[in-house]
Design an enzyme around this catalytic site. Structure first.
Site, short mmCIF file in Angstrom:
data_model
loop_
_atom_site.label_atom_id
_atom_site.label_comp_id
_atom_site.label_asym_id
_atom_site.label_seq_id
_atom_site.Cartn_x
_atom_site.Cartn_y
_atom_site.Cartn_z
N HIS A 138 84.20 -22.35 58.26
CA HIS A 138 85.52 -22.17 57.65
C HIS A 138 86.00 -23.46 56.95
O HIS A 138 85.21 -24.36 56.72
CB HIS A 138 86.53 -21.67 58.69
CG HIS A 138 85.95 -20.59 59.57
ND1 HIS A 138 85.76 -19.31 59.14
CD2 HIS A 138 85.47 -20.64 60.85
CE1 HIS A 138 85.21 -18.60 60.11
NE2 HIS A 138 85.01 -19.38 61.15
N GLU A 195 90.33 -23.06 64.59
CA GLU A 195 88.88 -23.16 64.71
C GLU A 195 88.30 -24.11 63.67
O GLU A 195 87.39 -24.88 63.98
CB GLU A 195 88.25 -21.77 64.58
CG GLU A 195 86.74 -21.81 64.82
CD GLU A 195 86.01 -20.66 64.17
OE1 GLU A 195 86.64 -19.66 63.79
OE2 GLU A 195 84.77 -20.79 64.01
N HIS A 218 80.80 -23.17 65.23
CA HIS A 218 81.95 -22.27 65.27
C HIS A 218 82.49 -22.16 66.68
O HIS A 218 81.87 -22.62 67.64
CB HIS A 218 81.53 -20.86 64.82
CG HIS A 218 81.26 -20.73 63.36
ND1 HIS A 218 82.19 -20.24 62.48
CD2 HIS A 218 80.18 -21.05 62.63
CE1 HIS A 218 81.68 -20.25 61.26
NE2 HIS A 218 80.46 -20.73 61.31
N GLU A 250 78.52 -20.44 68.68
CA GLU A 250 79.92 -20.16 68.98
C GLU A 250 80.17 -20.91 70.27
O GLU A 250 79.70 -20.52 71.34
CB GLU A 250 80.15 -18.66 69.18
CG GLU A 250 79.88 -17.80 67.94
CD GLU A 250 81.03 -17.82 66.94
OE1 GLU A 250 81.99 -18.63 67.12
OE2 GLU A 250 80.99 -17.03 65.98
ZN LIG Z 1 83.98 -19.27 62.97
#
Ligand SMILES: [Zn+2]
Length: 298
Positions: free
Chosen positions: A91, A128, A183, A261
């Site tokens: 992102h 995030e 992430h 993640e």
């Molecule tokens: Zn992400």
């Protein structure tokens, strides 16, 4: 008043964010779209120099120019001397305010997905993208000390994009020995723990990196588990490993690539970890151990 206003903004922001990765992992929905279309990065066009006013181009023009590592810059005698690592912090801080650029669909071989997404956030509003960026910068520092050449897919946490296909192309262009996308997930409040996403085979596209990416993913899993104490995800994957073919960054990869993640931002325990700088350092140190194990094992 001031604080109330801030709180409202924070709530609105949190509501606009979407799960990091759909169906549990790297799902990200396009900005401004109704929630759950989870996706991650897919990409296609790389160094998109800004040409004209095209919004997508203008977004990507603010993104990194991948340095071409030179043999002469490598540091001999260090464990990662001569190794090239691409770090891909998921992102970007400007994504939420640039829905047009971010929602543009790009080809990820198995379908079309938005260029990029906003990512998720903790309930207290820690985003995030900021977490991903912070861990990536810490990790970059460790890897450089070990002698690696490190390329980031974005230069700061205030830009827009780049699109997922462009991020994948950065790994190719850099001739990366390993690519790690960083992430944190946005799953249900009782879901917790981390998982690593490996590329599923997309015939004719990523066949060559399936086996090496699996080795990379297993090394990352072991190191992150041991180094942070974060348990395997209790809501997705098998022993913290998930294999997907709906993520552009992995479908389009030509170099060993995985996505982690690091936990679930919507879970109170995981969120408490994420908001701690010492935890983020521990996460970075752990990821460095995993990358080093992979890069020095063959
Ligand atoms: Zn992400």
């Amino acid at each position: 008043m001031r604080f109330a206003g801030r709180a409202l903004i924070a709530l609105a922001w949190a509501g606009a964010l979407t799960a990091c990765s759909g169906s549990g992992d790297s799902g990200y929905a396009p900005v401004g779209a109704a929630p759950p279309v989870g996706e991650v990065e897919r990409t296609a066009t790389w160094p998109v120099p800004s040409q004209g006013a095209d919004s997508a181009n203008s977004a990507e023009s603010a993104q990194p120019v991948v340095p071409t590592p030179k043999a002469g810059t490598r540091t001999p005698g260090k464990p990662l001397a001569g190794k090239i690592v691409v770090l891909d912090p998921g992102h970007n801080g400007g994504n939420a305010s640039h829905p047009k650029e971010i929602n543009r669909l790009v080809d990820i071989v198995t379908g079309r997905k938005p260029c990029n997404t906003t990512g998720t956030a903790t309930d207290s509003g820690y985003s995030e993208h900021a977490f991903n960026w912070d861990v990536a910068i810490r990790l970059q520092k460790v890897l450089k000390k070990e002698g690696a050449t490190v390329v980031l897919t974005r230069l700061n946490d205030q830009g827009v994009g780049p699109c997922i296909d462009a991020r994948a192309a950065i790994g190719t262009k850099a001739k990366a020995d390993a690519v790690l996308s960083i992430h944190a997930d946005g799953a249900g409040p009782s879901d917790h723990g981390f998982h690593v996403i490996l590329p599923g085979r997309v015939p004719g596209h990523n066949d060559a990196i399936i086996a090496s990416s699996q080795r990379l993913g297993l090394a990352i899993r072991s190191a992150y588990r041991a180094g942070t104490g974060v348990p395997y995800a209790n809501y997705i994957g098998k022993k913290a490993i998930a294999i997907r073919t709906d993520l552009g960054g992995l479908n389009l990869a030509t170099r060993p690539s995985v996505l982690i993640e690091c936990g679930n931002m919507r879970n109170k325990g995981d969120a408490a970890d994420f908001t701690s700088a010492s935890f983020r350092q521990k996460a970075a140190d752990s990821l460095a151990v995993g990358l080093t194990a992979f890069l020095t094992s063959s």
